[in-house]
Design a protein around this motif. Sequence first.
Motif, PDB file in Angstrom:
ATOM      1  N   HIS A 161     -27.658 -56.369 -20.387  1.00  0.00           N
ATOM      2  CA  HIS A 161     -28.017 -55.256 -19.519  1.00  0.00           C
ATOM      3  C   HIS A 161     -27.371 -53.935 -19.917  1.00  0.00           C
ATOM      4  N   SER A 162     -26.363 -53.968 -20.790  1.00  0.00           N
ATOM      5  CA  SER A 162     -25.729 -52.715 -21.215  1.00  0.00           C
ATOM      6  C   SER A 162     -25.430 -52.780 -22.701  1.00  0.00           C
ATOM      7  N   ALA A 163     -25.267 -51.602 -23.298  1.00  0.00           N
ATOM      8  CA  ALA A 163     -24.979 -51.526 -24.733  1.00  0.00           C
ATOM      9  C   ALA A 163     -24.415 -50.156 -25.043  1.00  0.00           C
ATOM     10  N   GLY A 164     -23.829 -50.036 -26.220  1.00  0.00           N
ATOM     11  CA  GLY A 164     -23.314 -48.744 -26.643  1.00  0.00           C
ATOM     12  C   GLY A 164     -23.044 -48.711 -28.129  1.00  0.00           C
ATOM     13  N   MET A 165     -22.948 -47.494 -28.651  1.00  0.00           N
ATOM     14  CA  MET A 165     -22.586 -47.279 -30.044  1.00  0.00           C
ATOM     15  C   MET A 165     -21.695 -46.050 -30.129  1.00  0.00           C
ATOM     16  N   LYS A 166     -20.546 -46.196 -30.783  1.00  0.00           N
ATOM     17  CA  LYS A 166     -19.596 -45.113 -30.968  1.00  0.00           C
ATOM     18  C   LYS A 166     -19.366 -44.916 -32.460  1.00  0.00           C
ATOM     19  N   LEU A 167     -19.378 -43.654 -32.908  1.00  0.00           N
ATOM     20  CA  LEU A 167     -19.127 -43.294 -34.300  1.00  0.00           C
ATOM     21  C   LEU A 167     -18.037 -42.237 -34.361  1.00  0.00           C
ATOM     22  N   VAL A 168     -17.127 -42.379 -35.327  1.00  0.00           N
ATOM     23  CA  VAL A 168     -16.108 -41.349 -35.561  1.00  0.00           C
ATOM     24  C   VAL A 168     -16.134 -40.973 -37.038  1.00  0.00           C
ATOM     25  N   ASP A 169     -15.834 -39.676 -37.298  1.00  0.00           N
ATOM     26  CA  ASP A 169     -15.927 -39.195 -38.683  1.00  0.00           C
ATOM     27  C   ASP A 169     -15.232 -37.843 -38.830  1.00  0.00           C
ATOM     28  N   LYS A 170     -14.041 -37.839 -39.351  1.00  0.00           N
ATOM     29  CA  LYS A 170     -13.298 -36.634 -39.759  1.00  0.00           C
ATOM     30  C   LYS A 170     -12.692 -35.825 -38.619  1.00  0.00           C
ATOM     31  N   VAL A 171     -13.365 -35.711 -37.487  1.00  0.00           N
ATOM     32  CA  VAL A 171     -12.819 -34.934 -36.379  1.00  0.00           C
ATOM     33  C   VAL A 171     -12.189 -35.874 -35.353  1.00  0.00           C
ATOM     34  N   SER A 172     -11.459 -35.303 -34.408  1.00  0.00           N
ATOM     35  CA  SER A 172     -10.652 -36.124 -33.509  1.00  0.00           C
ATOM     36  C   SER A 172     -11.440 -36.726 -32.356  1.00  0.00           C
ATOM     37  N   TRP A 173     -12.701 -36.350 -32.213  1.00  0.00           N
ATOM     38  CA  TRP A 173     -13.527 -36.887 -31.136  1.00  0.00           C
ATOM     39  C   TRP A 173     -14.679 -37.704 -31.735  1.00  0.00           C
ATOM     40  N   PRO A 174     -15.294 -38.585 -30.964  1.00  0.00           N
ATOM     41  CA  PRO A 174     -16.449 -39.305 -31.473  1.00  0.00           C
ATOM     42  C   PRO A 174     -17.596 -38.354 -31.796  1.00  0.00           C
ATOM     43  N   VAL A 175     -18.189 -38.505 -32.964  1.00  0.00           N
ATOM     44  CA  VAL A 175     -19.337 -37.667 -33.305  1.00  0.00           C
ATOM     45  C   VAL A 175     -20.613 -38.187 -32.650  1.00  0.00           C
ATOM     46  N   ALA A 176     -20.575 -39.422 -32.196  1.00  0.00           N
ATOM     47  CA  ALA A 176     -21.657 -39.987 -31.377  1.00  0.00           C
ATOM     48  C   ALA A 176     -21.043 -41.025 -30.455  1.00  0.00           C
ATOM     49  N   ASP A 177     -21.443 -40.994 -29.209  1.00  0.00           N
ATOM     50  CA  ASP A 177     -20.951 -41.972 -28.222  1.00  0.00           C
ATOM     51  C   ASP A 177     -22.086 -42.203 -27.238  1.00  0.00           C
ATOM     52  N   LEU A 178     -22.986 -43.106 -27.601  1.00  0.00           N
ATOM     53  CA  LEU A 178     -24.232 -43.315 -26.872  1.00  0.00           C
ATOM     54  C   LEU A 178     -24.163 -44.625 -26.101  1.00  0.00           C
ATOM     55  N   ARG A 179     -24.591 -44.573 -24.834  1.00  0.00           N
ATOM     56  CA  ARG A 179     -24.468 -45.749 -23.985  1.00  0.00           C
ATOM     57  C   ARG A 179     -25.689 -45.934 -23.095  1.00  0.00           C
ATOM     58  N   CYS A 180     -25.976 -47.170 -22.827  1.00  0.00           N
ATOM     59  CA  CYS A 180     -26.868 -47.547 -21.740  1.00  0.00           C
ATOM     60  C   CYS A 180     -26.036 -48.452 -20.837  1.00  0.00           C
ATOM     61  N   ASP A 181     -25.684 -47.972 -19.666  1.00  0.00           N
ATOM     62  CA  ASP A 181     -24.739 -48.701 -18.819  1.00  0.00           C
ATOM     63  C   ASP A 181     -25.399 -49.783 -17.974  1.00  0.00           C
ATOM     64  N   TRP A 182     -26.701 -49.690 -17.757  1.00  0.00           N
ATOM     65  CA  TRP A 182     -27.396 -50.772 -17.043  1.00  0.00           C
ATOM     66  C   TRP A 182     -28.896 -50.569 -17.159  1.00  0.00           C
ATOM     67  N   THR A 183     -29.590 -51.620 -17.495  1.00  0.00           N
ATOM     68  CA  THR A 183     -31.045 -51.611 -17.491  1.00  0.00           C
ATOM     69  C   THR A 183     -31.547 -53.039 -17.362  1.00  0.00           C
ATOM     70  N   GLU A 184     -32.728 -53.199 -16.793  1.00  0.00           N
ATOM     71  CA  GLU A 184     -33.393 -54.495 -16.768  1.00  0.00           C
ATOM     72  C   GLU A 184     -34.212 -54.709 -18.038  1.00  0.00           C
ATOM     73  N   ASP A 185     -34.391 -53.619 -18.817  1.00  0.00           N
ATOM     74  CA  ASP A 185     -35.050 -53.722 -20.111  1.00  0.00           C
ATOM     75  C   ASP A 185     -33.983 -53.961 -21.182  1.00  0.00           C
ATOM     76  N   CYS A 186     -34.296 -53.732 -22.438  1.00  0.00           N
ATOM     77  CA  CYS A 186     -33.345 -53.997 -23.510  1.00  0.00           C
ATOM     78  C   CYS A 186     -32.402 -52.810 -23.701  1.00  0.00           C
ATOM     79  N   PRO A 187     -31.105 -52.981 -23.438  1.00  0.00           N
ATOM     80  CA  PRO A 187     -30.184 -51.858 -23.588  1.00  0.00           C
ATOM     81  C   PRO A 187     -29.972 -51.441 -25.036  1.00  0.00           C
TER      82      PRO A 187
END
Length: 224
Positions: A161-187
Amino acid sequence: MTFSLVARCVETGMFGVAISSSSPAVAARCSYARAGVGAVASQNVTDPTLGPMALDSMEAGKSAQQAISEIQQRGKFIEYRQVLAVDMMGRTAIHSGPNSLGIWTQANAENVASGGNMLANDDVPQAIVDTFLASSGHLGDRLLTAMRAGLAAGGEAGPVHSAGMKLVDKVSWPVADLRCDWTEDCPIEAVAMAWEVYKPQLEAYVQRALDPREAPSYGVPGDE
């Protein structure tokens, strides 16, 4: 109740974590990454202190295996935890406590490690690792391809029901931090859809933070 992978891109040095679970907001509790240091997934009856602890160890010069060994020594109720790590050299290590839930297993290779619990079968992490190693392109694309392979191999015993992807690269913060916190479909597909939109803008968002004078326009109504 979770399956995941941590990985390093050999070409760019970028680190990433991708994760999915039947529990809500899994990525908010279980995904950790630090540019130039490594990536960690801490799951199965999660202790959110373990991810930063492992990253601190690797930032201090320890290998992924040494960081996992430190967690095994310092972590509380470690027999319930599952922790995956990849370091700046691409070395990987995994701790899976004997009290991990349901069918649990792990797989790792250079630059990638995968683990899961409450799985439909014990083939899932190896399918994730094999698919990641066979893939190419942007690390974000490779992480999602691997997660799709894990789902196709069986994924969790029940629906995720939930999923996420986090990427870091050179800078001090995540350059991508994408989440689906709840769904009845495919997260996982929900995160993949967000990535399709975000990926072309990733570098622009970093540039806006570093020096907005050199950043491209926003492309929204009212922007000149």
